[in-house]
Every structure is written in structure tokens, then in C-alpha cells.
Design a protein around this motif. Structure first.
Motif, PDB file in Angstrom:
ATOM      1  N   HIS A  15      37.142  47.676  40.063  1.00 60.63           N
ATOM      2  CA  HIS A  15      38.557  48.031  40.117  1.00 60.63           C
ATOM      3  C   HIS A  15      39.316  47.112  41.078  1.00 60.63           C
ATOM      4  CE1 HIS A  15      42.020  50.622  39.535  1.00 60.63           C
ATOM      5  NE2 HIS A  15      42.165  50.735  40.852  1.00 60.63           N
ATOM      6  N   PHE A  16      38.672  46.751  42.177  1.00 66.06           N
ATOM      7  CA  PHE A  16      39.268  45.806  43.125  1.00 66.06           C
ATOM      8  C   PHE A  16      39.586  44.488  42.413  1.00 66.06           C
ATOM      9  CE2 PHE A  16      38.739  42.283  46.112  1.00 66.06           C
ATOM     10  CZ  PHE A  16      39.618  42.637  47.126  1.00 66.06           C
TER      11      PHE A  16
ATOM     12  N   TYR B  61      39.899  44.068  39.138  1.00 69.20           N
ATOM     13  CA  TYR B  61      40.852  44.342  38.059  1.00 69.20           C
ATOM     14  C   TYR B  61      42.288  44.354  38.577  1.00 69.20           C
ATOM     15  CZ  TYR B  61      42.799  46.656  33.917  1.00 69.20           C
ATOM     16  OH  TYR B  61      43.527  46.965  32.814  1.00 69.20           O
ATOM     17  N   CYS B  62      42.482  44.953  39.740  1.00 63.18           N
ATOM     18  CA  CYS B  62      43.831  45.037  40.322  1.00 63.18           C
ATOM     19  C   CYS B  62      44.358  43.664  40.733  1.00 63.18           C
ATOM     20  CB  CYS B  62      43.831  45.976  41.530  1.00 63.18           C
ATOM     21  SG  CYS B  62      43.571  47.709  41.102  1.00 63.18           S
ATOM     22  N   ARG B  63      43.454  42.716  40.905  1.00 61.19           N
ATOM     23  CA  ARG B  63      43.859  41.342  41.242  1.00 61.19           C
ATOM     24  C   ARG B  63      43.827  40.432  40.015  1.00 61.19           C
ATOM     25  NH1 ARG B  63      42.693  44.276  44.984  1.00 61.19           N
ATOM     26  NH2 ARG B  63      43.344  44.008  47.148  1.00 61.19           N
ATOM     27  N   LYS B  64      43.843  41.064  38.843  1.00 63.59           N
ATOM     28  CA  LYS B  64      43.938  40.379  37.547  1.00 63.59           C
ATOM     29  C   LYS B  64      42.756  39.456  37.265  1.00 63.59           C
ATOM     30  CE  LYS B  64      48.969  40.714  37.394  1.00 63.59           C
ATOM     31  NZ  LYS B  64      50.255  40.019  37.157  1.00 63.59           N
TER      32      LYS B  64
ATOM     33  N   TYR C 278      40.242  39.895  35.351  1.00 55.48           N
ATOM     34  CA  TYR C 278      39.780  40.832  34.339  1.00 55.48           C
ATOM     35  C   TYR C 278      38.362  40.547  33.855  1.00 55.48           C
ATOM     36  CZ  TYR C 278      44.756  41.958  34.240  1.00 55.48           C
ATOM     37  OH  TYR C 278      46.025  42.323  34.600  1.00 55.48           O
TER      38      TYR C 278
ATOM     39  N   GLY D 299      39.716  49.498  34.860  1.00 55.48           N
ATOM     40  CA  GLY D 299      41.101  49.905  35.065  1.00 55.48           C
ATOM     41  C   GLY D 299      41.280  51.363  35.446  1.00 55.48           C
TER      42      GLY D 299
ATOM     43  N   ARG E 228      41.433  54.780  37.418  1.00 50.84           N
ATOM     44  CA  ARG E 228      41.744  55.094  38.822  1.00 50.84           C
ATOM     45  C   ARG E 228      40.958  56.329  39.232  1.00 50.84           C
ATOM     46  NH1 ARG E 228      46.395  52.461  40.601  1.00 50.84           N
ATOM     47  NH2 ARG E 228      47.529  51.346  38.955  1.00 50.84           N
TER      48      ARG E 228
ATOM     49  N   GLU F 109      40.068  53.279  30.149  1.00 50.93           N
ATOM     50  CA  GLU F 109      40.861  52.357  30.964  1.00 50.93           C
ATOM     51  C   GLU F 109      41.988  53.032  31.727  1.00 50.93           C
ATOM     52  OE1 GLU F 109      43.583  48.300  30.382  1.00 50.93           O
ATOM     53  OE2 GLU F 109      42.936  49.474  28.651  1.00 50.93           O
ATOM     54  N   THR F 110      42.743  53.900  31.066  1.00 47.94           N
ATOM     55  CA  THR F 110      43.924  54.491  31.713  1.00 47.94           C
ATOM     56  C   THR F 110      43.641  55.890  32.262  1.00 47.94           C
ATOM     57  OG1 THR F 110      44.748  55.340  29.586  1.00 47.94           O
ATOM     58  CG2 THR F 110      45.493  53.143  30.279  1.00 47.94           C
TER      59      THR F 110
ATOM     60  N   GLU G  42      42.700  58.707  34.918  1.00 46.82           N
ATOM     61  CA  GLU G  42      42.940  58.897  36.349  1.00 46.82           C
ATOM     62  C   GLU G  42      42.205  60.145  36.798  1.00 46.82           C
ATOM     63  OE1 GLU G  42      47.101  58.524  37.539  1.00 46.82           O
ATOM     64  OE2 GLU G  42      47.533  57.715  35.551  1.00 46.82           O
TER      65      GLU G  42
END
Length: 240
Positions: free
Chosen positions: A42-43, A45-48, A50, A71, A73, A90-91, A93
Motif C-alpha cells: 500500500h505504501f 501504491y500510494c506513491r504510484k 503500481y 489499493g 485501505r 482494490e477499493t 476500506e
């Protein structure tokens, strides 16, 4: 990162009585491995990054049998018990202090882009084999029974069972000394279908007893109800 690692180890000891040592948790718990790998993925992924994120996620799946999209959360205190077959989209939470058992799916529906996976609140327990599908929200302090398929939003403080999932209890989580106790009694859930079948069986038994009693009374009263009819039949036979 160190504090997060310590918290994840503490969660295992809080919710799994089989855990005996820190070394056992670090080296032998796939749920713990899956969460740590996901934090890294995730770290990235958040910095693109991918591709790297998906590679870490893929290695995570290979090692643990748990598939978590980078992706997704995930809050603090997630406990994955056994974990084989778990899929988190992916989405999706997930809030704090959530417990997932093996075979749980937090999946999407359709091919649309954007938010398509569920949002899980805090202090939620999702039992083995349960599926929560679509961009729905599950409130805090919810329990979802094993094998349930949840397709609609669930308010806080409810218990859901069945296919499709039905709300059968609206009680909130237990609170002791001002602290929310995570309820792991996921096998002690009501089953509305079983309750209905039991009520129907009891009614059938009652009707069968009444019918048997009426048949006995009819046999006992048969000679009293139609004595004249029997005499007329005998006279008619004699005349013939």
C-alpha cells in the motif's frame, strides 16, 4: 513502522488463544505476514509505484493464500485468523479492530470504475466463508455469520446471517470497563430459517396429534351415531 509491527503482534495475542510466543507469531502466522506485506504494498501504491505494489501483493498471495489488493485501505488492529482464501478488493476500506476468518471475500460487482468494494466499520467480525459484495457500507460493531452473502448496507450494532444476508439482531458490542470487547463468538448466531422450520415442524406435530385424536373419537362414536341406519339396512336385506 515499529509501533505498527508491535500493534499487529499484540492483536494476535488478544484474539488467538493458540498464540504462545512472539517468534511463533512472526514466523508462523500467515495473517500477520499478509498484513505486513500489505502495508508495504500500500505504501508503494500510494506513491504510484503500481507495478512494484502489485508484485509485493502477488508474493503475499503466493506465500499466504491471502489476496489483498495494494489499493485497499486497512485500519489498525486487523486480525486474520488462518486466512486461506481471503480476498480484499482494490477499493475496499476496513476500519479498526476488524476480524476476518478464512474464505471471506470483500468483493466488487460489475465492471464500473471507482468505488465498487465494501467499506467495513470498526470492531466488525466477519465469519468464515462470508461474502460482502459491492460498494456498500457495514457499520461499527457488526457480526456477519459464516457463509452469509451481504449485498445491502448494514447499520451499526447488527448481526447478519443468511443468503442473501438478513439482519437478525440489532444489539451493539459489549462494553466492559469503558473498553469495547471484540466479540469472537461468531458461531453463536441466530438462524431465522432454522427457527422458522422448527416452528413449522412444531405446528405440524400439533396438527397430527389433533388429527389422530379426531380419528380415534370418530371410530369410538361410529356405532352410536348411525344405529338406525344399520337397522334399516338389516331389514332391507331380510325383505329381499
Amino acid at each position: 513502522m515499529l509501533s505498527t509491527l508491535k500493534r499487529e503482534i499484540q492483536v494476535v495475542f488478544e484474539r488467538d488463544p493458540a498464540a504462545r510466543s512472539v517468534l511463533e507469531v512472526i514466523f508462523c502466522y500467515p495473517g500477520f505476514h499478509a498484513i505486513i506485506h500489505h502495508r508495504i504494498a500500500h505504501f508503494l501504491y500510494c506513491r504510484k509505484l503500481y507495478f512494484l505494489a502489485r508484485m509485493v501483493s502477488h508474493i503475499n498471495r503466493f506465500l499466504t493464500g491471502i489476496e489483498i489488493h495494494p489499493g485497499a485501505r486497512i485500519g489498525q488492529g486487523l486480525f486474520i485468523d488462518h486466512g486461506s482464501g481471503i480476498v480484499i478488493g482494490e477499493t475496499a476500506e476496513i476500519g479498526d479492530n476488524v476480524t476476518l476468518y478464512q474464505g471471506v471475500t470483500l468483493g466488487g460487482t460489475g465492471k464500473e470504475k471507482g468505488k465498487r468494494h465494501p467499506t467495513i466499520g470498526n470492531n466488525v467480525t466477519i465469519s468464515a466463508g462470508a461474502k460482502v459484495l459491492g460498494a456498500i457500507s457495514v457499520g461499527d460493531n457488526v457480526k456477519i455469520g459464516g457463509g452469509s452473502v451481504v449485498l445491502k448496507a448494514v447499520p451499526s450494532g447488527c448481526t447478519v446471517v443468511g443468503v442473501p444476508g438478513r439482519i437478525v439482531v440489532r444489539d451493539g458490542a459489549r462494553v466492559e470497563n469503558g473498553k469495547i470487547e471484540v466479540d469472537l463468538e461468531h458461531h453463536l448466531l441466530p438462524d431465522p430459517i432454522a427457527d422458522t422450520l422448527a416452528a413449522m415442524q412444531a405446528k405440524i406435530d400439533e396438527l397430527e396429534q389433533k388429527l389422530a385424536r379426531l380419528e380415534r373419537e370418530e371410530k369410538d362414536d361410529a356405532g352410536v351415531q348411525y344405529p338406525k341406519q344399520k337397522k334399516r339396512r338389516n331389514i332391507a336385506i331380510g325383505s329381499a
